[in-house]
Design an enzyme around this catalytic site. Structure first.
Site, PDB file in Angstrom:
ATOM      1  CE  LYS A  90      18.802  47.634  30.629  1.00 21.69           C
ATOM      2  NZ  LYS A  90      19.274  48.661  31.523  1.00 21.69           N
ATOM      3  CG  ASP A 157      30.355  53.124  19.544  1.00 22.71           C
ATOM      4  OD1 ASP A 157      29.464  53.835  19.060  1.00 22.71           O
ATOM      5  OD2 ASP A 157      30.259  52.568  20.655  1.00 22.71           O
ATOM      6  CD  GLU A 252      27.829  58.727  22.922  1.00 24.63           C
ATOM      7  OE1 GLU A 252      26.621  58.953  23.081  1.00 24.63           O
ATOM      8  OE2 GLU A 252      28.296  57.563  22.805  1.00 24.63           O
TER       9      GLU A 252
HETATM   10  O1  F6P Z   1      28.033  51.367  21.534  1.00 29.49           O
HETATM   11  C1  F6P Z   1      27.000  51.790  20.716  1.00 29.49           C
HETATM   12  C2  F6P Z   1      26.277  52.972  21.312  1.00 29.49           C
HETATM   13  O2  F6P Z   1      25.302  53.408  20.383  1.00 29.49           O
HETATM   14  C3  F6P Z   1      27.188  54.139  21.716  1.00 29.49           C
HETATM   15  O3  F6P Z   1      27.614  54.915  20.630  1.00 29.49           O
HETATM   16  C4  F6P Z   1      26.290  54.861  22.689  1.00 29.49           C
HETATM   17  O4  F6P Z   1      27.042  55.593  23.622  1.00 29.49           O
HETATM   18  C5  F6P Z   1      25.589  53.727  23.376  1.00 29.49           C
HETATM   19  O5  F6P Z   1      25.630  52.619  22.508  1.00 29.49           O
HETATM   20  C6  F6P Z   1      24.159  54.051  23.741  1.00 29.49           C
HETATM   21  O6  F6P Z   1      23.686  52.993  24.492  1.00 29.49           O
HETATM   22  P1  F6P Z   1      22.137  52.808  24.836  1.00 29.49           P
HETATM   23  O7  F6P Z   1      21.448  52.342  23.581  1.00 29.49           O
HETATM   24  O8  F6P Z   1      22.152  51.766  25.896  1.00 29.49           O
HETATM   25  O9  F6P Z   1      21.621  54.132  25.298  1.00 29.49           O
END
Ligand code: F6P
Length: 378
Positions: A90, A157, A252
């Site tokens: 953030k 990812d 997802e």
């Molecule tokens: O980019 C890494 C990741 O784990 C993605 O695969 C997933 O969509 C996202 O971060 C989840 O983010 P957060 O931890 O903010 O929920």
């Protein structure tokens, strides 16, 4: 100029002694971050460079939170998951939520100058920035302000452009593979279909390779919109052949043909504001409604990011860290380390900014999956 047309900044090779380099880990964490912090720090300590750990990614630079790293700080952390420095997704200095207004909406400010003040106070000659495309893009204002940076790509990812693979990815794939092994036995016991939702945002790599290694029967990825009826056909064909269960791995970010991605939340304070989620539950419901098959869903979520890195990620992170420190030592600046084939290379730091490395329409992994009768629901 390098092959990408970007200017490669070079400085006289490092003598020794007086330099101070800041290091930070930004964005979502992943296994192998500590391995890379260890590799960079140990390399620099040997050549007499002071290394300053910035806490919680760019947030630590905004708030002036940093500490020197010594041998004892990085010894014995190779196999430890997470990051000893902490991370934040953030904290984009160019677009930072400093407060909220009366409606609870963020009030944005460019706090780059504030960060530069802390860079000066900490007497940093440069930064090693470890992150995905969002974090690496956050380094650019510092480069423009004359603070040299070296980038190191990380993400489960595997979607950072410029490198064939990022560390963290192999561990996530292993988690998916292990989960499928476990889910298969319970699915078999109950003649069920299990729909397993995995991370990856808009890239289907984790689903593709995790599904392939776990022997998934159906793999659904964002790059190939699917049709529920084709998934149900596959389940029915398996039943006719006497198969007791079907495992569907879904990314997802996957979406049905003609439909949209399922958004779980939107976080405007994050450089990656869209949070996907819910597709596995939706597919399991659809299967239940349109067939006699009993379906359940499992969301692997942050299990894929936590815990100890697999051997491949430990080695890749160590190689990246070593290569980054060597680039700095030899006077190269404003580049991102990468692996192409099996070679350590470096590319423009902003190579991945605003881009994602997606699964191409034709890829050998897709051929390999189809060859073992895995369907993509397309
Ligand atoms: O980019 C890494 C990741 O784990 C993605 O695969 C997933 O969509 C996202 O971060 C989840 O983010 P957060 O931890 O903010 O929920």
């Amino acid at each position: 100029m390098d092959g990408t047309g970007s200017a490669i900044a070079t400085m006289p090779p490092m003598s020794s002694g007086s330099q101070r380099i800041g290091i930070l880990t930004g964005g979502g964490d992943c296994p192998g971050l500590n391995a890379v912090i260890r590799a960079v720090t140990k390399h620099f300590l040997r050549c007499g460079v002071e290394i300053i750990g910035i806490e919680d990614g760019f947030l630590g630079l905004i708030e002036g939170r940093y500490r020197p790293l010594h041998y004892d700080d990085v010894s014995s952390i190779l196999a430890v998951g997470g990051t000893i420095l902490g991370s934040s997704n953030k904290a984009n200095p160019r677009h930072f939520a400093t407060a909220t207004d009366e409606q609870g909406q963020p009030i944005w400010a460019d706090v780059t100058e504030q960060c530069l003040g802390h860079v000066e106070k900490a007497r940093l000659d440069g930064l090693v920035v470890i992150g995905g495309d969002g974090t690496l893009a956050c380094a650019m204002p510092f480069v423009e302000a004359g603070i040299p940076c070296i980038g190191i790509p990380k993400t489960i990812d595997n979607d950072v452009v410029g490198t064939d693979v990022s560390f963290g990815y192999s561990t996530a794939v292993q988690v998916v593979s292990d989960a499928i092994d476990r889910l298969r036995t319970t699915a078999d016991s109950h003649h069920r279909t299990l729909v397993v939702e995995v991370m990856g945002r808009n890239a289907g790599w984790i689903a593709l390779q995790g599904g392939l290694s776990g022997g998934a029967d159906v793999i659904l990825i964002p790059e190939r919109p699917f049709t529920v009826s084709k998934v149900i056909d596959k389940i029915e064909r398996r039943r006719l052949r006497g198969r007791r269960s079907t495992i569907v791995v879904v990314s997802e970010g996957a979406r049905p043909r003609g439909g949209g991605q399922m958004v779980r939340a939107v976080d405007p304070t994050s450089p990656d504001p869209i949070k996907y989620g819910g597709i596995a539950a939706w597919i399991a419901d659809e299967i239940g409604m349109h067939s006699t098959v009993e379906a359940r869903n499992v969301v692997l979520g942050h299990l894929q990011r936590g815990g100890t890195p697999v051997a491949f990620d430990r080695v890749l992170a160590t190689r990246f860290g070593n290569h980054a420190a060597k680039l700095w030592e030899s006077g190269v600046r404003n580049r991102m380390v990468a692996i192409q084939g099996d070679k350590m290379v470096d590319v423009a730091l902003d190579e991945s900014a605003g881009k994602q490395r997606l699964v191409p329409a034709k890829h050998e992994l897709i051929d390999a999956a189809r060859a073992v009768w895995t369907d993509f629901g397309d």
